[in-house]
Write a protein that holds these residues in place. Structure first.
Motif, short mmCIF file in Angstrom:
data_model
loop_
_atom_site.label_atom_id
_atom_site.label_comp_id
_atom_site.label_asym_id
_atom_site.label_seq_id
_atom_site.Cartn_x
_atom_site.Cartn_y
_atom_site.Cartn_z
N CYS A 84 25.41 -21.46 36.41
CA CYS A 84 25.46 -22.82 36.94
C CYS A 84 25.79 -23.84 35.86
O CYS A 84 26.53 -24.78 36.10
CB CYS A 84 24.12 -23.19 37.58
N SER A 85 25.22 -23.65 34.68
CA SER A 85 25.48 -24.67 33.67
C SER A 85 26.95 -24.61 33.23
O SER A 85 27.56 -25.64 32.98
CB SER A 85 24.55 -24.53 32.47
N LEU A 86 27.49 -23.42 33.19
CA LEU A 86 28.92 -23.31 32.87
C LEU A 86 29.75 -24.07 33.90
O LEU A 86 30.61 -24.87 33.56
CB LEU A 86 29.35 -21.84 32.86
N ALA A 87 29.45 -23.82 35.16
CA ALA A 87 30.24 -24.46 36.21
C ALA A 87 30.05 -25.97 36.18
O ALA A 87 31.02 -26.73 36.26
CB ALA A 87 29.84 -23.89 37.57
N ALA A 88 28.80 -26.40 36.04
CA ALA A 88 28.53 -27.84 36.05
C ALA A 88 29.24 -28.51 34.89
O ALA A 88 29.79 -29.60 35.02
CB ALA A 88 27.03 -28.09 35.96
N TYR A 89 29.26 -27.82 33.75
CA TYR A 89 29.96 -28.38 32.59
C TYR A 89 31.42 -28.63 32.94
O TYR A 89 31.97 -29.70 32.66
CB TYR A 89 29.84 -27.43 31.42
N LEU A 150 22.80 -29.72 40.80
CA LEU A 150 21.69 -30.33 40.04
C LEU A 150 22.12 -30.64 38.62
O LEU A 150 21.94 -31.75 38.11
CB LEU A 150 20.49 -29.41 40.03
N LEU A 151 22.70 -29.65 37.98
CA LEU A 151 23.08 -29.85 36.58
C LEU A 151 24.21 -30.86 36.47
O LEU A 151 24.23 -31.68 35.56
CB LEU A 151 23.49 -28.52 35.95
N ARG A 152 25.12 -30.82 37.42
CA ARG A 152 26.21 -31.80 37.37
C ARG A 152 25.63 -33.21 37.42
O ARG A 152 26.02 -34.07 36.64
CB ARG A 152 27.15 -31.60 38.56
N GLN A 153 24.69 -33.43 38.31
CA GLN A 153 24.11 -34.76 38.41
C GLN A 153 23.50 -35.17 37.08
O GLN A 153 23.61 -36.32 36.67
CB GLN A 153 23.03 -34.81 39.49
N HIS A 154 22.90 -34.22 36.41
CA HIS A 154 22.28 -34.59 35.14
C HIS A 154 23.32 -34.79 34.05
O HIS A 154 23.25 -35.73 33.27
CB HIS A 154 21.27 -33.54 34.70
N PHE A 155 24.29 -33.91 34.02
CA PHE A 155 25.33 -34.03 32.99
C PHE A 155 26.03 -35.38 33.11
O PHE A 155 26.46 -35.96 32.12
CB PHE A 155 26.37 -32.92 33.13
N LEU A 156 26.15 -35.86 34.34
CA LEU A 156 26.83 -37.13 34.53
C LEU A 156 26.10 -38.28 33.85
O LEU A 156 26.70 -39.31 33.57
CB LEU A 156 26.95 -37.44 36.03
N THR A 157 24.83 -38.12 33.59
CA THR A 157 24.10 -39.21 32.96
C THR A 157 24.11 -39.12 31.44
O THR A 157 23.54 -39.96 30.77
CB THR A 157 22.63 -39.24 33.42
N ILE A 158 24.75 -38.10 30.90
CA ILE A 158 24.82 -38.02 29.44
C ILE A 158 25.80 -39.07 28.94
O ILE A 158 26.93 -39.13 29.41
CB ILE A 158 25.29 -36.62 28.99
#
Ligand code: ATP
Ligand code: ATP
Ligand code: MG
Ligand code: MG
Lengths: 270, 431, 377, 295, 377
Positions: A84-89, A150-158
């Motif tokens: 998931c983290s790979l994909a969200a990245y 979920l991870l995408r939403q978080h990555f967007l806030t970086i």
């Protein structure tokens, strides 16, 4: 915060969390009761007897089941975190044509009712000869649209400056992912990890369908085995089983909670 | 369809799978069952007993989830080498199993082995016989009974030793028993009980002789017998003497134990728990029947053991030996005591331990008597349709709507209609 | 050592208004190039384009001799100090500093050594194990600076890297940065708002205004010969005083703001246009009157504001519609409302075209020579 | 060509990063889904194989079947009962638990505890509490001499009861997610607003909620999708009854497929459900994500 | 108008090391109080304590006449400009500015009017609808400033509010802030690194070093009479030159860095101790030699570095182990390696105790008077 405010908040905290936790407590109490006590609808057992617990452990290879559950849940958790983290990245930090479309395609997988996939998947597993194996229990769950989301939403806030600074430092995409994105997103990773672990831990139908013997069976099947259909269920034993099964997960939640608190790295830009 | 592909593939990675063991001495087979809780405990005990009783075979009992779930799994491997030698299937799956082509009828082994079937309970065998051939080995069998609160009877001025027998008697008793929190009568919202109440009046469930002389095409349960049952329930419901405790076995049982209801219908397998959990004296009686007919008796419920086709011969052999073992009086006595299911071998009731138990709890005997008093016939043999689960669901819905105050005939007809459609599709798509 | 060349470079964020327009400039290898301009003029944008963080809307960017428009930032081999630091919140100061080295697979030990060295230089030695959020503003800025310094890339971009440091530390940092830049031959592009930094650090300064180049040149030249009134008022603090002026041919005098009459030497008067001009004079070229002062160089002012900066005193007064300032060295006892005579010389004024703003008359070289100095062998 | 190659480096990397997901999705979700769509045009035999092609008949049957329409209604009602209340409650708890107080970790664990309990286990517990004769709820009602409620047996109440238990079951998860979101908000913003004298609710409205919007958007989407797919508790608590009042589409699919072996109609229902969720989600993305503030 | 009083205030983040220790200071109502000190000395921490954002570890904070240690920030009725701006990323510039007004339920129209007004003053009018991330660094800082100005609270805390602005804008902002502060009688506590801001804006300056007060007083007094060598070098840029010195009783001369001998006037020599001293002199008090200079006031230096800042020239040389700087006004043609004579007078030096750092001898008033000024009625 003033004292009256504090008292008020503590009051709310205690009241609501007691309400939320009440059912668990109730199950806990029942697990110590005898049959008649339960039927009479008591809340406190007359004596705290461990009889139900001894029954649970004698009836099932529960330690085995717990171990299997642990192996399966941990593997799924790790698998999901990676996939998931790979994909969200990719969805956040890489620009490519059709990104939104593919993302939506991913999301759409969440909307497919599992009933629609269950039977063909059982056949797939059989064709792969994965019956009664750990990979059969784990691999199908590695890809998770929810986790990617979920991870995408978080990555967007970086903050984008971090990405920029890393690019300038000459970080490869993977290094940036590994050394910046993941550590900064610890909260979400822990959340997703907890989610993955717990849902896998709580899975029932799938492990049942693709295992035919006890070698890799998980603890929820054991829980189900404690309940009967036509013959009267011994609720005390079932609740004892429930308690045994949820204790590891509650423990995990508690530890995860600590991790979450520690891992909270507030933005320290300017 | 994919049995070919599976034929060549070896059993999966771990060695626990069915098939002979390496040294070729002991034949190891799998036994899939759906017994959880105390049932599983007992099965494990019996299986252990079998394995220790001889050196040639080893049976592995594996729980596979509820009846529905284990059947779903069986569909994944049915007819292939991966299939378990023995599978436990619930009674309503009988027709499906016969039609599936996955199974070896029991009859072939009985004939080969000259096994004496007469030692088994006739009324149970009847259910699993089609055209005189026995397809599966009965295993856990139960029938419905009416359980009542003797103390409440006394309090209401009724004779606690003589339970009401007919619908109108029940209605009258219920009237008297209903006080404050306590309702007079209740029945689990479950199709099985409806079937029983129809059968005891001699009514058929579907056409084609209850599906036993051909594929049924039309539901008959919305006839007069069925309507009797619905009216019976409706009368009490309207009079406020009927308690509705839903579709969950344990709910209705706890209602009884906490004196929320004085009489209710339960499985014979639930008698022991009812006695144990209730802080009052518990009586057990035959299920009621309509006033205008003779009592026919009950249809068997529960599950039976099926032998797979397409597995190695020695595995079938092993399965057969195991089934025979399971039918012996000692084993059946144990099973009966552990679980409350019937002994399929009546000789079991002569075993000392059973007698002791019966002496202590005379209520158990009532359940056996009811079964043995049953008049054999098409009605009490039970219906044979492949869409039984769906039909039962229709009945549940009909009952629920009835309790909401809908017209009995109307809701019954609707259920019949749904059942008809299901049967039509099943017949159409049958290979 | 790499050349950075901007050819006709433009940038707009919204596809409508150009934030940067048609920039042409070549930054030589090893040059210290300072970029100044008012807030919001596009300095950060320009750095970000050079770094490859913003797309270039138009024109060509060359780094070394390669067109770099489409190079990814990591291919450009440069380092950058961000205006808002962009520290990694999850890493300690030490890790933040060595982050780039780690990428280049420098040995751990070497990394530690370098980090120690640069931390000592920047006064961060005590904070190596802290997380950025536990640092003060200036400390964070120094970490950002350390990160860039330690990377030793041939090109270095710094966006106001000293803005949150105190004067003393800033002076120290100025000379350190300059030293390192010289020593390693780094091509430096440096954004600052600080006059001292701009004047002392840069080999050349570029002044940007609303995305357009105003002037590029040596600091001292820009100070002495500003290309237009904008540059004139932007460089130097307090800014150059400006006034509208006309040349009165009759008396051969310049009339400033309709008030002050300044005699024009004969040889100059021919060069002056007859249209309106803008006249500028730096505050430090408005001197106190001494007994020797010629009467025609004196004009009288009413003080509207006084500020004593320690070693110098600045006071304001009004000429025409403009507020002027004068800066005298030393601490002067001046009060608001005082009427002061001030001396101004034609030599020290700059004259710009009233329309185009073009510089028409330069100031005369202000150079002082130390008469008694002994030149070494 | 080479510039294309260079420019497409992001795309190529993306493929690499997405590959594991794509492969797994294809095998375990897309392929079965296509099979489902295919099956929805057939009547199936008892083994679930396509037997008779009936075109859109399954769909026609569904859309005219009062049962299915009832299921759809129940599903929509269920979603409306569970999602808003569930999220508001979780938000409320998360806000409480976000205060910096002693022992707050304990409360956080309490709130999130329901996440650690499987649907099966918690349904069993709730089944107990709803029990009309010995359950907690009715005993409480009788303590206050209120009329008893047939929680799971009265069609008026059953859906609500299931909804209540579902809200409880999902609470822990929503709570954790929202708490995570709250903790990611930069403390400086609160500091600044507190200096301005913004009261608690003002801060909540002007800072917390906007800054939390990505998280809220996420949890709303997920909750919607999950609510549409609720199964376990129905199976244990009501089995779709009484009078079909809790026969949500997913449960109806399950019954059709695993009890009645009607894969054709089950598939058709699955497809319809998929389309419903898809539409809701698209609406959600189109209408709501615009309001979401990303950093 | 409110008094802010700190009584024995201390603060530590980790319960071990005090970041702020035993601060005692009273800021008078309507005073403009400037806080300076090296990076990391605790300035922001002190502001944050006054604002109520950090817990006070020890001591008492009074605002108005109330003890405020446990007051929540909103009860303190103050506004603050954060060092890192703390803008709300999801609100537009306009909304950011009016956030505090909205809290106070000011009418929308009034809010808009005020926002327009302050935006015009800060040059933000064109950006009112932008989100903070679309602004340049300086623009963001101005938004933060606008937010504080518009709130018109009796106490205002500003943490380096102008650090990212250019000199011209900064000068403008300086006078605007001062004007508003005077007009509304705001009690202002202002952190800055800028010498000019410190010298010109503050009624009083406080110098902080490692969490301890070094000196509090009027800017000019601090400049002229620094309490210790730290203050001496911190205030003034370039910093005051220091050297170890001893008093040679025999010749009645001060020996600086073992090199320079400076005659001490008779009446002073009695006051000097016989132990080591630290002598300080400001770079601008090292003058070029003129023909009139007395020989004993001259010493010779070798130039090690030269910087021309436009209107002044700074060059360095070495005295003992110290690097000294001299600042001469005007642009001087000096090269590295030049040998220069420099003039120094006993009057201009400060002498500190070698051990305690206490100021022993002040400089003599440097005040210049305009001889010819005409005092107005
Ligand atoms: N959260 C924290 N935890 C631990 N130490 C801290 C924390 N915040 C600040 N400090 C330390 O406290 C000291 C004072 O910090 P403060 O921010 O007050 O400095 P400052 O005077 O504002 O400096 P600057 O001019 O660089 O902004 C610094 O040494 C800093 O490292
Ligand atoms: N993402 C963006 N979208 C739209 N406009 C932007 C964006 N970023 C910057 N701008 C605008 O572009 C102009 C130039 O911005 P830039 O950051 O380059 O200014 P700067 O010269 O660095 O100013 P400062 O000295 O204040 O940092 C500014 O007017 C700014 O408002
Ligand atoms: Mg900038
Ligand atoms: Mg600070």
């Amino acid at each position: 915060m003033g004292l009256p405010q504090k008292i008020w908040i503590y009051f709310l905290l205690i009241l609501t969390s007691a309400l939320v936790f009440f059912p668990v407590l109730y199950a806990f109490m029942i697990s110590f009761m005898t049959g008649p006590e339960i039927i009479q609808g008591k809340f406190f057992p007359q004596t705290f007897s461990f009889e139900n617990y001894t029954k649970v452990f004698s009836r099932l290879p529960l330690m085995n089941y717990l171990l299997n559950s642990f192996i399966v849940s941990a593997s799924v958790m790790i698998g999901q975190l990676i996939v998931c983290s790979l994909a969200a990245y990719a969805f956040v930090f890489l620009k490519f044509k059709g990104r939104d479309f593919i993302f939506f395609l991913f999301i759409s997988t969440m909307m497919i009712p599992w009933e629609a996939t269950m039977i063909p998947n059982v056949f797939t597993i059989r064709n792969l000869d994965w019956y009664n194996t750990y990979q059969g229990l784990t691999v199908p769950f590695f890809a998770l649209a929810f986790g990617t989301f979920l991870l995408r939403q978080h990555f967007l806030t970086i903050p984008k400056e971090l990405h920029e600074a890393s690019q300038i430092a000459g970080l490869s995409r993977f290094k940036f992912f590994w050394k910046v994105v993941l550590p900064v997103s610890k909260t979400s990773l822990v959340t997703l990890g907890a989610y993955g672990f717990l849902t896998t831990w709580n899975m029932y139908l799938w492990p049942l369908l693709i295992t035919t013997n006890q070698s890799v069976r998980t603890v929820q099947i054991g829980l189900k085995q404690l309940q009967s259909q036509e013959i009267a269920t011994e609720w005390g034993v079932v609740m004892a089983g429930v308690i045994v099964v949820i204790i590891p997960t509650l423990l995990l939640l508690f530890l995860g909670q600590k991790q979450l608190q520690k891992g909270l790295s507030k933005g320290a830009l300017k | 369809t994919n049995s070919d592909s599976k034929e060549s593939s070896t059993p999966s990675t771990d060695g626990n799978k069915g098939g002979t063991t390496n040294d070729g001495e002991k034949v190891s087979i799998e036994f899939w069952h759906a017994m959880s809780g105390t049932g599983q405990e007992s099965i494990d005990k019996l299986v252990k007993g079998f394995n220790e009783s001889q050196d040639n075979y080893e049976v592995k009992a594996e729980y596979q989830g509820s009846y529905e779930e284990s059947l779903t799994k069986l569909r994944g491997v049915g007819g292939t080498k991966d299939a378990p030698a023995i599978t436990q299937v619930f009674e309503v799956g009988t027709k499906y199993m016969i039609d599936s082509g996955y199974i070896e009828p029991m009859q072939s082994f009985i004939d080969k082995d000259n096994y004496d079937l007469s030692q088994l309970e006739e009324n149970i065998l009847n259910y699993y016989k089609v055209d005189g051939e026995l397809y599966s080995m009965p295993f856990n069998s139960s029938t419905p009974v009416m359980i009542y609160n003797k103390d409440a009877f006394k309090a209401a001025g009724l004779d606690p030793e003589k339970a009401p027998g007919t619908f109108s008697e029940v209605i009258a008793a219920a009237e008297k028993l209903t006080t404050g929190d306590m309702k007079g009568f209740s029945m689990l919202t479950y199709g099985w009980f409806f079937e029983q109440l129809v059968a005891t009046q001699g009514g058929l469930y579907v056409n084609e002789d209850n599906g036993r002389s051909g594929d049924a095409t039309e539901a008959l349960f919305n006839g007069p017998e069925g309507l009797n049952v619905f009216n019976f329930l409706n009368d009490m419901n309207e009079a406020g003497t009927f308690g509705n405790f839903g579709t969950v076995w344990d709910d209705i049982r706890s209602a009884f134990s906490t004196e929320k209801v004085a009489m209710y219908m339960d499985s014979s397998a639930g008698v022991a728990a009812a006695i144990n959990n209730s802080p009052f004296e518990v009586g057990v009686a035959y299920i009621p029947y309509a006033d205008e007919v003779q009592r026919n008796g009950v249809v068997i419920g529960g599950a039976s053991l099926w032998m797979s086709k397409g597995i190695a011969e020695e595995e079938q052999e092993a399965a057969w030996e195991f089934m025979k073992y399971m039918a012996t009086p000692e084993v059946q006595a144990q099973w009966h005591l552990d679980t409350g299911y019937f002994a399929i071998n009546p000789a079991a009731y002569d075993e000392e331990n059973v007698k002791e138990k019966w002496a202590e709890f005379p209520q158990f005997k009532v359940t056996v008597d009811q079964l043995q008093d049953t008049v054999p016939g098409l009605a009490t043999q039970g219906a044979l349709i492949s869409v039984f689960p769906e039909s039962r669901q229709q009945i549940v819905t009909a009952l629920e709507e009835l309790y909401q105050g809908n017209d009995p005939q109307e809701v019954l007809d609707k259920a019949a209609e749904g059942t008809n459609r299901a049967m039509e599709i099943a017949n159409k798509t049958k290979k | 050592m790499k050349r950075v060349e901007l050819i006709d470079v433009s940038k707009s964020y919204d596809k409508q208004v150009d934030v940067i327009s048609n920039i042409n400039v070549t930054i030589e290898p090893g040059e210290f190039f300072v970029l100044v301009g008012p807030s919001g003029c596009g300095k950060s944008t320009m750095l970000r384009m050079i770094a490859g963080l913003e797309e270039i809307t138009g024109g060509t960017l060359k780094i070394g001799d390669k067109v770099a428009n489409n190079l990814t930032p990591d291919k450009r081999d440069l380092s950058m100090v961000f205006q808002n630091y962009a520290l990694y919140p999850h890493l300690s100061v030490q890790q933040n500093i060595t982050f780039g080295l780690d990428v280049k697979r420098m040995k751990k030990e070497e990394q530690r050594r370098k980090a120690k060295e640069v931390a000592a230089m920047l006064g961060l030695s005590d904070y190596l194990d802290r997380k950025p959020r536990e640092l003060s503003g200036g400390q964070r800025q120094r970490v950002a600076l350390a990160r860039s310094i330690v990377s030793e890339t041939p090109i270095c971009l710094m966006d106001e890297p000293l803005s949150n440091l105190d004067a003393k530390l800033r002076a120290h940092m100025r000379s350190e940065i300059r030293r390192i830049q010289r020593q390693l031959g780094i091509t430096m592009i440096y954004v600052t708002h600080d006059q001292v930094e701009a004047m002392t650090m840069g080999d050349r300064i570029m002044i940007l205004h609303e995305g357009k180049i105003q002037q590029v040149g040596k600091p001292i030249d820009i100070y002495n010969y500003p290309a237009n009134p904008f540059v004139a008022t932007f460089i130097g603090s307090p800014p150059m005083n400006l006034a509208k002026a006309e040349f009165d041919k009759a008396t051969s005098e310049l009339v400033l703001g309709g008030e002050i009459r300044l005699p024009v030497p004969m040889d100059e008067s021919g060069k002056l246009p007859t249209t309106t001009m803008t006249v500028g004079i730096r505050p430090e070229n408005l001197y106190p009157v001494t007994p020797e002062t010629k009467a025609e160089d004196i004009f009288h002012t009413t003080v509207t504001n006084v500020e004593i900066l320690g070693n110098e005193t600045v006071f304001s007064f009004t000429i025409g519609e403009e507020e002027w300032m004068a800066k005298w060295s030393g601490q002067w006892h001046i009060d608001i409302g005082d009427q002061l005579p001030v001396r101004m010389e034609f030599e020290s004024i700059s004259i710009f075209d009233g329309q185009s703003g073009e510089l028409l008359k330069r100031t005369v070289d202000h150079g002082n020579y130390v008469t008694t100095k002994e030149v070494q062998a | 060509m080479s510039t294309f190659w260079r420019k497409s480096v992001d795309a190529r990397t993306a493929v690499l990063y997405l590959l594991p997901s794509i492969i797994l999705f294809s095998v375990f979700i897309f392929y079965p889904m296509f099979r489902t769509i295919y099956l929805s045009f057939f009547l199936t035999d008892q083994n679930g194989n396509a037997a008779i092609n009936v075109g859109f008949e399954n769909y026609q049957y569904l859309l005219s079947s009062s049962e299915f329409i009832n299921s759809t209604k129940a599903t929509v009602l269920f979603v409306l009962y569970t999602v808003p209340i569930g999220i508001v409650l979780a938000l409320f708890f998360a806000l409480l638990a976000n205060e910096k107080l002693k022992g707050i970790g304990f409360f956080r664990t309490m709130y999130s505890s329901t996440m650690g309990i499987s649907v099966a286990a918690s349904s069993v517990i709730w089944l107990f509490m709803f029990n009309p004769s010995i359950g907690m709820f009715n005993r409480l009602l009788s303590v206050f001499s209120l009329p008893q409620i047939q929680w799971l047996l009265d069609p008026e109440w059953a859906l609500l009861s299931v909804a209540i238990s579902t809200i409880w079951m999902n609470l822990g998860f929503s709570f954790l997610i929202i708490l995570g979101g709250l903790q990611n908000i930069d403390e400086h913003l609160y500091e600044s607003s507190r200096i301005d004298g913004a009261g608690y609710f003002y801060r909540l409205r002007r800072i917390t909620l906007p800054m939390l919007s990505p998280t809220l958007f996420f949890i709303i989407t997920i909750s919607l999708i999950n609510a549409f797919q609720t199964f376990g508790q129905i199976d244990i608590l009501t089995k779709g009854g009484p009078s079909q009042s809790t026969n949500l589409i997913v449960y109806s699919i399950y019954r059709e497929a695993f009890i009645n072996y009607q894969f054709g109609t089950a598939s058709a229902q699955a497809v319809v459900l998929f389309v419903i969720i898809l539409i809701v989600t698209i609406l959600q993305f189109k209408l709501v994500e615009k309001k979401v503030h990303y950093q």
